[in-house]
Structures are given as structure tokens and as C-alpha cells.
Design an enzyme around this catalytic site. Sequence first.
Site, PDB file in Angstrom:
ATOM      1  N   GLY D 128       0.832  -1.200   0.000  1.00  0.00           N
ATOM      2  CA  GLY D 128       0.000   0.000   0.000  1.00  0.00           C
ATOM      3  C   GLY D 128       0.861   1.242   0.000  1.00  0.00           C
ATOM      4  N   CYS D 129       0.273   2.371  -0.408  1.00  0.00           N
ATOM      5  CA  CYS D 129       1.066   3.596  -0.540  1.00  0.00           C
ATOM      6  C   CYS D 129       1.533   4.110   0.826  1.00  0.00           C
ATOM      7  CB  CYS D 129       0.283   4.651  -1.307  1.00  0.00           C
ATOM      8  SG  CYS D 129      -1.380   4.961  -0.687  1.00  0.00           S
ATOM      9  N   TYR D 130       0.630   4.150   1.809  1.00  0.00           N
ATOM     10  CA  TYR D 130       1.056   4.595   3.142  1.00  0.00           C
ATOM     11  C   TYR D 130       2.099   3.650   3.731  1.00  0.00           C
ATOM     12  CZ  TYR D 130      -2.833   8.027   3.599  1.00  0.00           C
ATOM     13  OH  TYR D 130      -3.691   9.090   3.460  1.00  0.00           O
ATOM     14  N   SER D 133       5.668   4.292   2.515  1.00  0.00           N
ATOM     15  CA  SER D 133       6.364   5.445   3.098  1.00  0.00           C
ATOM     16  C   SER D 133       6.722   5.197   4.559  1.00  0.00           C
ATOM     17  CB  SER D 133       5.507   6.707   2.948  1.00  0.00           C
ATOM     18  OG  SER D 133       4.260   6.551   3.604  1.00  0.00           O
TER      19      SER D 133
END
Lengths: 325, 325, 325, 325
Positions: D128-130, D133
Site C-alpha cells: 500500500g502507498c502509506y 512510506s
Amino acid sequence: MCRLLAGHPNLRLAGVHANSSAGRRLGELQPHLLPFAGMEVQPSDAASLSGYDVVVLALPHGESAAIAGQLPAETLVIDCGADHRLNDPAAWARWYGGVHAGTWPYGLPELPGQREQLAGATRIAVPGCYPTSVTLAMAPALAAGLAEPDVVVVAASGTSGAGKSAKPHLLGSEVMGAVSAYGVGGVHRHTPEMIQGLGQAAGGDVRVSFTPTLVPMSRGILATCSAPLRPGVDAEAARAAYEKAYGDEPFVHLLPEGQWPTTAQVLGANTVALQVAVDADAHRLVVVAAVDNLTKGTGGAAVQCANLALGLPETSGLPLVGVAP
Amino acid sequence: MCRLLAGHPNLRLAGVHANSSAGRRLGELQPHLLPFAGMEVQPSDAASLSGYDVVVLALPHGESAAIAGQLPAETLVIDCGADHRLNDPAAWARWYGGVHAGTWPYGLPELPGQREQLAGATRIAVPGCYPTSVTLAMAPALAAGLAEPDVVVVAASGTSGAGKSAKPHLLGSEVMGAVSAYGVGGVHRHTPEMIQGLGQAAGGDVRVSFTPTLVPMSRGILATCSAPLRPGVDAEAARAAYEKAYGDEPFVHLLPEGQWPTTAQVLGANTVALQVAVDADAHRLVVVAAVDNLTKGTGGAAVQCANLALGLPETSGLPLVGVAP
Amino acid sequence: MCRLLAGHPNLRLAGVHANSSAGRRLGELQPHLLPFAGMEVQPSDAASLSGYDVVVLALPHGESAAIAGQLPAETLVIDCGADHRLNDPAAWARWYGGVHAGTWPYGLPELPGQREQLAGATRIAVPGCYPTSVTLAMAPALAAGLAEPDVVVVAASGTSGAGKSAKPHLLGSEVMGAVSAYGVGGVHRHTPEMIQGLGQAAGGDVRVSFTPTLVPMSRGILATCSAPLRPGVDAEAARAAYEKAYGDEPFVHLLPEGQWPTTAQVLGANTVALQVAVDADAHRLVVVAAVDNLTKGTGGAAVQCANLALGLPETSGLPLVGVAP
Amino acid sequence: MCRLLAGHPNLRLAGVHANSSAGRRLGELQPHLLPFAGMEVQPSDAASLSGYDVVVLALPHGESAAIAGQLPAETLVIDCGADHRLNDPAAWARWYGGVHAGTWPYGLPELPGQREQLAGATRIAVPGCYPTSVTLAMAPALAAGLAEPDVVVVAASGTSGAGKSAKPHLLGSEVMGAVSAYGVGGVHRHTPEMIQGLGQAAGGDVRVSFTPTLVPMSRGILATCSAPLRPGVDAEAARAAYEKAYGDEPFVHLLPEGQWPTTAQVLGANTVALQVAVDADAHRLVVVAAVDNLTKGTGGAAVQCANLALGLPETSGLPLVGVAP
């Protein structure tokens, strides 16, 4: 308009009515209306709307007349929709379809003679947001014969002008960082309203080429208007015509020379910021106007018209200073 | 341009030169250039610039000629400034002041005959960002006689067009949520460049009324252009002229009917998105074009011109797809 | 603050004073202040400032005391700067340097007992914008013992928080489309002010880890605050503590359950929107608060304090509804 | 991902499949994909998907397994959805509901040992994108024992993270000029994925308090992460751990000291920009990371994984420079 009524010394938001949202709390739908958060939305049929001193309609076109017709003649009814703006039934039929519902006094008090028509009126048609900016920008030039009645307008609008219905091209991801054109080639429905208003100023037929563009901001319109310069017109004459037209107006401001309008300066305010220039090489008069489409462009205009119709001070409850920077 | 060179298969960023920033690391000044972060900025005098195959200049106007004159004739020198764009010394003197430094081949390969002039050239003047969009938008119409040579342009530009020097009106707080006009009335210096390019297309004199506006986004230009329609021109004829002009161009895209350009679709790409409409009521032809002012509007155009001049594939290293949504 | 005074029923903007801008018209510097456009900026020395009932200072830190000391004791002086906010001279010396100028009543009436200190006061220190949001967000939790005094804050601020001086990293081109962190690692000067306010609420020492971030909007702060949950605290207890703290406050709104704050709902208004949640897995209490940094965060707070000090209704002239959407 | 494939030297976009959009042209749906504008969208059943070397899935959760199960074992299948990311069936059942479809190699090559698992793999789950990061931000700190495994994250995301379905709160008018929190209190579905990745780095249980916020930009995530500092850890030790972790990584950049990440510097690029700080007063380690949620956060990660799985150079076709300013 609800925001403005929260601070209005003479008018009070007494009820909110809608179809699909009836029964919900206003705070769910419009979380910024904190003082009205608990107010329940009521149905929008004519019976439910009775008993108010002022009723403001914001309906899809074609639906205002039926409701207004069931309200008492002495109730002040202000229509933010298009139904009663156009004078010409043929223009209505061409641009909106169907039978015209009749013309109401046009709620742009800054046009010559218009303020008088609104004093004491009980039915008022609030102008469209684009026509407000364009008509105020070009009417003095056409009335004073500064330019030919052949107007080219490119207007930049914030996305709130497209309303609250969720369409993919209006998603934040699509509009941020992007400018786009739409309704190009003379097909936007606000065009006949501009032609009508500017035609009255010019005292004859007017051509309007209108291109709206969508820019990445929530609110605001910047209308860049131009028309072929009449012989002998210079910058001084142009400025003088605008000073004469708007020098006493509380809401329309011709900016100091060298300053050009920005939508930021009218954000949330009921004001119009204007500037005029003469392009001697291109033989054109150029006028730029900034308005907040949701204030002077709609909700503020409705309050201003209500003030006039009810005999209140015209500026009552209307912000003069934009929320900037 | 540095960004594009990072992915170019044939060209390599071999050095960066500047005056006031000399001695600093590129990563301090342009943190997004991660692969070049450690590269030290070198002085920008002609001696320091010797030894490159290609030199790209981006200087205040009036400074390119002195440096270019000291570089070998066989070095490819590409000027992103205005110095060598105009043909007419009188236009230079009027708009920029001083003595014209001479005309270089104009780096807009999509104009008729222009690609041939750039093949093998060693001096190239990259067009201004506004003239790129406006010239590509209106040249086919004027060349094909669709419209009168009396063009009205309102262009919306992202703020990067104003450069990196810190001026109060370009602060984020001022530009976000705001659209403003500037350089109104025919005073923007890109005007004579548009007149020149469109005059060549029209085969005669052209009038251009140009109004730039600043919109809240970093990059991108949307130019809305129009001109009086010539008798008998309809939508089909207009579309045909643009298909003919750009059907084989890799970077200029006439959009499918019904679709209008948005700057998002060209963000970071070397492309132009175009659409054309006929407004029969207003008697005007309307053309809207979107470009990224820092790619096809400058840095990408410089790479495209370098590709042509060096005999590389014209599209080498140039993105065709914008970074959207 | 000038914007708010334009609509205030009891206070009037009688003069504007500044150093470098003295002699210029307010309309040149702040074009949105249309009703005050012609007002000339006067010098900012103490002699020029005499004769007002209220003087509001917004100066670089360290400069307020000298001017305030020359104004009559009975003049209401409101300092928007940091000089008189901190109680501890050592904290002043560490974070700002030099000798502390003394503490004034702290202009956050929503803290327990604070409103009484402001009634009739003649010297008031308006809180910083970040401390306003963070202190109001976490004080009830610490006062009620819901959480350990070990607070982590990440706050998103619009760029107007950085002022009007033109710095390259604040240019629109840099901030639009970008979120960045700054002052990371406990070095932002608003930290000791948060520690002080929250320490008073907790009745003891408090740790605050504060990270500010810059987001692409002009105005607004969204502060996301959390702290380790004390045993036995659930969502109901947390909500009850906030209802008790702010149930009667006109400007602080605990949102309905399930609704989370957005800066849009407080834009231009003197309000704070708050919500609280319990994360049982992570053992943390999370509170999010939204304020407009230029209204409740500064200019509105100054008006609210002036209202209190002068015995006017506390809400006089202060908008309750944000300019949304 | 389509954008990246347009410039990839070894991979080619051979077909696009979808349910509701089948039969339409890609150019109608994604106007920026100019080179693919005429490509017709095909159905998305498994039969239609046969015959490709690589299939990339981006489906609602719970739908990947059925399709992947019908594709040949030797076809490289890359899932951008959540179905195969979690190791723990109980976590799947709690956060997504239903039966877990099984775990695939996790497509974050920068984690220790992960690159080796992806070489030659035929099934890959893109993070996932979160989590990308946050995991990259905090894994080195937990692996090196710099901080306690009790992580607080506040992340700012552009609105494209919410997808393309039209919801009222994602309209441009709502999100521009506004920051809001959502999924507060530990309820966002990306939380267990962060706990899993950071738990592997820490070699034990990890708590994560995660608050996502929506900011007014299209693309990008800025994750501000912190955790209690372990005794004796200073800034130098912290920096050394990150240099060791990422010194040789092509896509993860520890910025020079004093520089903090901005999402602008990674816009459109497959890179992560990181910085680390020690807050001795608050006893916390703070790490900030910026990624483009649609590039390194999804589409770029998919290309990077495909490169690894297919034995291509890992950086092939992946931009290293963001589209800034």
C-alpha cells in the site's frame, strides 16, 4: 447565503428545505455552518415553504415557477435559478427548452435604473454568476460607446460554480494543478443572459463569444472581456466612463490605475473588482472583473436584493472585504 | 531540462553553470534533481562553458549574444531567452530596448518548413512559452484562411512561468485560491513573437490582443484563442485543417471531438493538446491549447531542438504522457 | 484583523502604522481591503501611536516592549508577537535569546480561569497560531487525566503562517502541489508555548514533540495531537471531558461523532473545530483541531481579546461560519 | 503505470482490461494517455487476460485471488490490491473480513532480504502507498534499535489516494484550500500492513498509531513518523543507521543534513526522499518520508517489481527526478 445570514443584523435563517436531504441535519451536509449544525432540513414543497417573509429558491431550471406560484403574492421570492432571468421566450426555448415561466425583475442593482425596480419587489431573479461579472464589466463600455458590440469573453471559474453533485471530472485529483476549457464554441447557457444585459446597455444587438474555463480554486470568477475599440477612445475616456458608472456603487470597485483584479480580493465578499485598459495596437478595449461566484455571484446578490426589496440598507450584512491572503 | 536529460538515452548533463549560485551543489538549489544533487554549479562565463557539445542558455534578455559569440561556431548553442527570436530589429528595440543581436532559427519544428531549418543547425532560439501555445493554436487557422487575422488570446499560466525570483505577489499565500490578470492591454513582451509567428502563417499582418492571467498551479498554460470566422467555414472544415496540419506530428495532438484540453494531460510531457470549435452565433473560430510551460514551453522544446540539430530521433528522451491525475 | 474591523459594530480601524511601508496607501499593500484602500500608512514609533483606545502590535520578536512601555497604562495594548507570552525567562532566553520583557495575560479565553484575567486587562499577549490549536486540542485531556503528559503533534499549516516576506521556498510554484516538513526535531519556537499551556492544564511537566508541515493552501492549521492513553479511559469518557470543557464556548466546537475537522469549515471564522478518538490498539488518545491561523490563530483572537478587555460582547464582530466550500 | 510503460525500454502496454469501462477508448477515460488514446478497453475476466507475459491487477480487495488462480503459474502476476500482502489470516479477517487468499512475496525490495525474494517471482503483492512510506521511514530505526517499537504516524496524502470514484467530499471545491483528517483512531486498513513490516524490522511486536490526513494536492504522501528514543542515541547514530540502510539504494534518498523532504521532489518519480532528526527534549526520533503515492506508492513499485522478477535492470523505465517545481 446561510453564511451571510449568520451575521446579518436584520434577516434570520428560519428554515432550510430540500428534497433528497429532508430529515438530515444541516451540519452533516454543510459542516462549516457550525451555528446551524442542528437545524433539520425540511421538505421543499410549497406547503412547507409557507409562513416565511422571504423564500430563496435554488432549484434545477424549470422548477421555480410551480413553487413560486403557490406562494402568497406578498412573500418576497428570490430565485437563484435561471427561470425568470430572460426576457425573450424564444431565447428560453432555445437554451433551456420548454415554455418560459415569465420574467422577474433582474437582481443586478448596479445596472442603470435597475435598483429602482428592485425596491419593494416581491419576485426577483438573481443573475447567473458569469453574467454578473461580464455584464458589470462591459455594460459601461457599451453604454458609453467606447467599443463595438462584439464582445469576446474568456472567464476562469472556481469549481464551486459546477455545484455539489459528484462528477468524476470535478474530483480534486482532476482539477488541482489543472486548467481546462469547457462549453466552448458558444454553447454555455449563460450566453443569452450576457447578450440580453449587454444589449440593453448598448441599446441594440450585441455578439458575445464566451469561453468558460475551470481553474484550481474553490470560489471565484475572473472574467477577461474585450471588444473592438471605437475610434478616438483612449485610456482616459475609458477610465472616466467606468468612474462615472461605478463611482457611487458600494460593491463595484474600479481599482487604482496599474492594479489588476484578483479573485482573492473578493473571496467571501459581495464586491466586484474591475480594471480597464486600452490596447491601441490591437484596437481593443480590455476589461477584467473579479467576483466571488457564491457571494456577489449568487448568495450575496440574493441578500443584496432582499435588502433592497425589504427597504433595509443595501449593504446590510454583506462583507466588503475578501478573506485574503 | 535537467529532469529530461536524466532520462535521455543520447544526451548527458555534463555541467551546470550560473553566476550567483556558482560553487553551490545543485541539490541545494533544486532538491528534486536527486541524481544530480552533488553536482557543483560552475561559473557561467564563456571560458567555463567551452568544451561542451551543446550549450543551453537561459539568461536575462540581452545577455545571450555576448556569450554565444565566444563559443565555437560548431558548438550547438540553444537559447531559451528572447534575444534571437524576433526577425525585426525595430520590434526588438520597441519591446526589449537596445540593439537586436540577430535572428536564429526558431525552435518550433511544427511550423511549416521549420523542421528542415533546425536539422543540423548550430544556433537555435527556443520560443517563449506563450508564443508556443498561441502560434500552434492559431497558425493552421490563419494559414488555411479559416479566420480573419485579428486574434484575441486569453491565456492562463501556472506561476512557474514567472521564474524563481522571490516577489511578494508570487508567494504561495497570494496565488493559491486566486486568479489574477497581469500585463493587460497589449504590454506583454511575448506579443510581438506571436504576431511574427502568426503573420508568417497568415502571409500578412496580424493583430493579436493578448491577456495573460496567473492561475493557482505550478506549471501549465491554457491558451484560449479566437478570431472572426471567414464566411462559409464550418466545424468540419476547421477540424480538417487542424488534422492536416498536425496529423503526423508526434507532439501536437488534436483531441477527439467533444474533448477539451486540460493542462493536467500535458504536465511534464512535451506535448500540446488542442481542440477547435466554430461559434456560428458569435461568428468566431475558437481554439484552445494546453502545454506545460517548462516542457514543450521551454526545456522540452530545447531537447527536441537538440535532437533535431544533432540528427537524433526527434522524440528521444521526451515524455509523451503527462503526470496525471 | 483589518478585515474583521470592517464589519465590527463597536470597533473602528482608525489608523495603520508600519516602518518600511509608511507613506503608502493600504490599498497598494493589501488590495483586498477595498474600504480602506485610500488609508495612508503612518510611521510606527510610539509618538505616532498615541491617541488610540486600542493598539495592536505585530512586530518582530523583541520589539514590542519598547513601544508598549511608551504607551499610556490605560491604553489597551494587544501584542500579536511572542514577547509577552512565556512565563519563564529562561525559556525566553533559550528560544528567542536576550532578556525577557515580562509576561502579559495570555489571550486564550477558553482556558480555565483565563477569561476572567482578560476582562478589563490593558495588556494582552495573543497566543501563537500553532499553540492555540494544540493547547485547545489537548488541555482538556491532560486536565481530566485522560492521557499521559507526553504529547506528539504533527500540524499542517497554510503558507500565510510564514508571513509576507518573499522567500524562494514560499513561492507559489514551490508550495503548490507540495507538502513539506520544516522545523523538525523540536526546534520550532512555538514549542515552549505549548509546553507552558499544556503544563498548566496537566498540573505538571509535559513533553511535546512538535512537527510543523507546510501544505498547499493559504490559510488554516490542522493539528493532529496524540498522547498515551491512561488505563480505563474509553471513547465515552474522552468525549465527555471535551463536552464539559467546551460545551458553553461560542468559538470551540466539538463536532458530532463521526465527523472530523477540516480547515475549510473555519476559513475566515474565529472558530475551532475539534474531534477526539481513542485508539485502543495503539493505546493513544487522538485529538484533531482545525483553526484559521489568521483569524482564531491571530487577528480574530485579538478582536476577541479586545471585546473582553473592553467589556463588549465577546463574539462581537467575529464570524462564526467559515467561507466554504 | 501506463504512463511509465510508455517510456519503458523493455516492457510494452499490450492491453487494458476493466469491467464497467470495457468497450470504451482509453483516451476517453484517461485523456493524458495520449499515445494510447485509441486503445480499446477489454473485459477483465481471466480468459480475456490470458496470453500476456505480465498481468497487473488493481481490483477491489477480495477479487484478485479468483482471477490469479486462473492464470498460468508462469505468468507474472502483480497485485496492486491488498489481498496478498498480510501474513496473518487473523489480521486479514479483522481488517478486511472473510478468508485470507494467501500471502505473496511483498514488493518492497528495499527491505532487508526482500530483493532476493522478488527475483524470478511469478506472484508479487505491491505494498500500500502509506505502508511504503512508513515502513521505509521507520524500519531502519527499529532494526538498529534507535527507538522503541511504539510508532506515531501522521501522514498527509494527496487526493488521488482515494481513487477515481466520485464522492462529494473528494470534489475539488471541498478539498482545495482544506486539510482534513479521516480514518482517525486506528481504523485505517493500512495499519496492520505497517505493523507487519515494522514488526519484521524490529524483530518483535510494534504498536502503530496512524492518522491519515487529506491535503489539497493530487499526488504525494508526506509521512511524519516518530518513536521514543532509546537511551544514548544521538543524531549521528541515527544518520549512520539510515546511511547504512539506504546508501546503495537507487530509489531511497537520505537527504543532505538540514534538508527536509517535500512531495514535489518525488512527483512522478519512483523515489523516496527521507530525513531523520533526534529531539532530545521530547525524547523522540522523528523521520519524515515523501513518496508519490501513484509511482513508488503503486504503479512505479509494480514496474520495479516486474523489472526484478523478469531479470531486467531494476531501474529500467523508472524516473528518478520529480516533476518540479
